[in-house]
Design a protein around this motif. Structure first.
Motif, PDB file in Angstrom:
ATOM      1  N   LEU A  79      34.690  28.164  40.836  1.00 52.17           N
ATOM      2  CA  LEU A  79      34.396  26.670  41.070  1.00 52.17           C
ATOM      3  C   LEU A  79      35.022  25.825  40.295  1.00 52.17           C
ATOM      4  O   LEU A  79      35.396  24.629  40.625  1.00 52.17           O
ATOM      5  N   ARG A  80      35.473  26.421  39.014  1.00 51.47           N
ATOM      6  CA  ARG A  80      36.198  25.409  38.171  1.00 51.47           C
ATOM      7  C   ARG A  80      37.796  25.478  38.212  1.00 51.47           C
ATOM      8  O   ARG A  80      38.297  24.171  38.286  1.00 51.47           O
ATOM      9  N   TYR A  81      38.239  26.485  38.635  1.00 49.21           N
ATOM     10  CA  TYR A  81      39.797  26.722  38.651  1.00 49.21           C
ATOM     11  C   TYR A  81      40.220  26.802  40.127  1.00 49.21           C
ATOM     12  O   TYR A  81      41.498  26.382  40.596  1.00 49.21           O
ATOM     13  N   ARG A  82      39.347  27.039  41.214  1.00 55.27           N
ATOM     14  CA  ARG A  82      40.024  27.209  42.383  1.00 55.27           C
ATOM     15  C   ARG A  82      40.864  27.991  42.949  1.00 55.27           C
ATOM     16  O   ARG A  82      41.932  27.566  43.602  1.00 55.27           O
ATOM     17  N   PRO A  83      41.181  29.456  42.406  1.00 49.96           N
ATOM     18  CA  PRO A  83      42.106  30.070  42.756  1.00 49.96           C
ATOM     19  C   PRO A  83      42.069  30.505  44.098  1.00 49.96           C
ATOM     20  O   PRO A  83      41.050  30.385  44.759  1.00 49.96           O
ATOM     21  N   GLU A  84      43.006  31.263  44.631  1.00 51.62           N
ATOM     22  CA  GLU A  84      42.963  31.886  46.167  1.00 51.62           C
ATOM     23  C   GLU A  84      41.867  32.727  45.915  1.00 51.62           C
ATOM     24  O   GLU A  84      41.703  33.971  45.317  1.00 51.62           O
ATOM     25  N   ALA A  85      40.655  32.213  46.965  1.00 44.47           N
ATOM     26  CA  ALA A  85      39.362  33.023  46.740  1.00 44.47           C
ATOM     27  C   ALA A  85      39.304  34.588  47.196  1.00 44.47           C
ATOM     28  O   ALA A  85      38.850  35.382  46.487  1.00 44.47           O
ATOM     29  N   VAL A  86      40.136  35.018  48.105  1.00 48.08           N
ATOM     30  CA  VAL A  86      40.069  36.332  48.740  1.00 48.08           C
ATOM     31  C   VAL A  86      40.564  37.223  47.490  1.00 48.08           C
ATOM     32  O   VAL A  86      40.196  38.224  47.077  1.00 48.08           O
ATOM     33  N   ARG A  87      41.797  36.797  47.187  1.00 48.06           N
ATOM     34  CA  ARG A  87      42.430  37.799  46.144  1.00 48.06           C
ATOM     35  C   ARG A  87      41.678  37.624  44.662  1.00 48.06           C
ATOM     36  O   ARG A  87      41.530  38.753  44.120  1.00 48.06           O
ATOM     37  N   PHE A  88      41.236  36.579  44.332  1.00 46.27           N
ATOM     38  CA  PHE A  88      40.609  36.395  42.938  1.00 46.27           C
ATOM     39  C   PHE A  88      39.288  37.297  42.976  1.00 46.27           C
ATOM     40  O   PHE A  88      38.904  38.278  42.111  1.00 46.27           O
ATOM     41  N   PHE A  89      38.619  37.375  44.218  1.00 47.47           N
ATOM     42  CA  PHE A  89      37.249  37.903  44.238  1.00 47.47           C
ATOM     43  C   PHE A  89      37.548  39.496  44.436  1.00 47.47           C
ATOM     44  O   PHE A  89      36.694  40.402  43.838  1.00 47.47           O
TER      45      PHE A  89
END
Length: 182
Positions: A79-89
Motif C-alpha cells: 500500500l505504501r510503495y505500490r510495486p507490481e502486485a503479482v510479482r511482489f506478493f
C-alpha cells in the motif's frame, strides 16, 4: 565495546542481504510476531484470533508468528510503495515459506542435538527466520524473473492461510502439531 562491534557487524551484514526499504518491515514483522504470541490469551481465547495467533506451544502454531506478520507487513508495504502486485506478493510468499522452512529446520536440528528447547534459542530462531525471509525476498526480486498469474499468487497465500485455519481446528496427530505443554 565488544557487543557494539558485533551489532555493527550484524547490521552491515543484514544491509548486504536485505533491501534498506524492507528493513523497517522486517522489524515490524518481528514486533508483530512477538505481539501475536500473546494476543490469543489477551483476547480471552477469541476464535477469530485463534486463526492467526498461536493457541498452544506446538511448532505448527508458532509458525503463525512468521506467516501472518509477513503477510500483514507485506500488505502495508504494498500500500505504501505500490510495486507490481503479482510479482511482489509472489516473491514475498516464497520468502514466507522459506522462513517457515528455516524455523522448522533450525528448531528440530538444535532440539535434536541438545535434547530440548530453550526460550532464548526459540526467539533467536524466530528473528533469524524473519530476517531470512526478507533476505530471500531480496534474492527473489533480483534473480527470479519467472512470471506467475495473479490467481496463482493469491491462491497460494489463501491456500496456506486455510491450512493454518483448518489445522488449528483439527490438528493432525504428528509431532509438528504436539503442544510442548501437554
Amino acid at each position: 565495546m565488544h557487543i557494539k562491534n558485533i551489532i555493527k557487524a550484524c547490521g552491515i551484514h543484514l544491509r548486504k542481504y536485505i533491501a534498506p526499504r524492507d528493513m523497517p518491515y522486517a522489524l515490524a514483522a518481528i514486533l508483530l510476531g512477538f505481539l501475536n504470541h500473546f494476543l490469543y490469551q489477551l483476547s480471552g481465547g477469541s476464535a477469530f484470533i485463534a486463526l492467526i495467533c498461536p493457541i498452544n506451544e506446538s511448532v505448527w502454531e508458532h509458525l503463525k508468528l512468521l506467516f501472518f506478520p509477513i503477510l500483514f507487513v507485506s500488505a502495508a508495504q504494498y500500500l505504501r510503495y505500490r510495486p507490481e502486485a503479482v510479482r511482489f506478493f509472489y516473491h514475498r510468499f516464497l520468502a514466507a515459506i522459506c522462513a517457515v522452512g528455516a524455523t522448522i529446520v533450525v528448531f528440530y536440528t538444535y532440539t535434536g542435538m541438545i535434547g530440548r528447547n530453550f526460550l532464548v534459542m526459540d526467539i533467536l530462531t524466530f528473528v533469524f527466520s524473519i530476517f531470512s525471509a526478507f533476505a530471500a525476498d531480496a534474492y527473489f526480486c533480483r534473480r527470479c524473473t519467472r512470471r506467475t498469474s495473479q490467481a496463482a499468487t493469491f491462491s497460494l497465500w489463501i491456500l496456506v492461510s486455510l491450512c493454518y485455519f483448518v489445522f488449528t481446528c483439527f490438528p493432525p496427530d504428528i509431532p509438528l502439531f504436539f503442544s510442548a505443554q501437554g
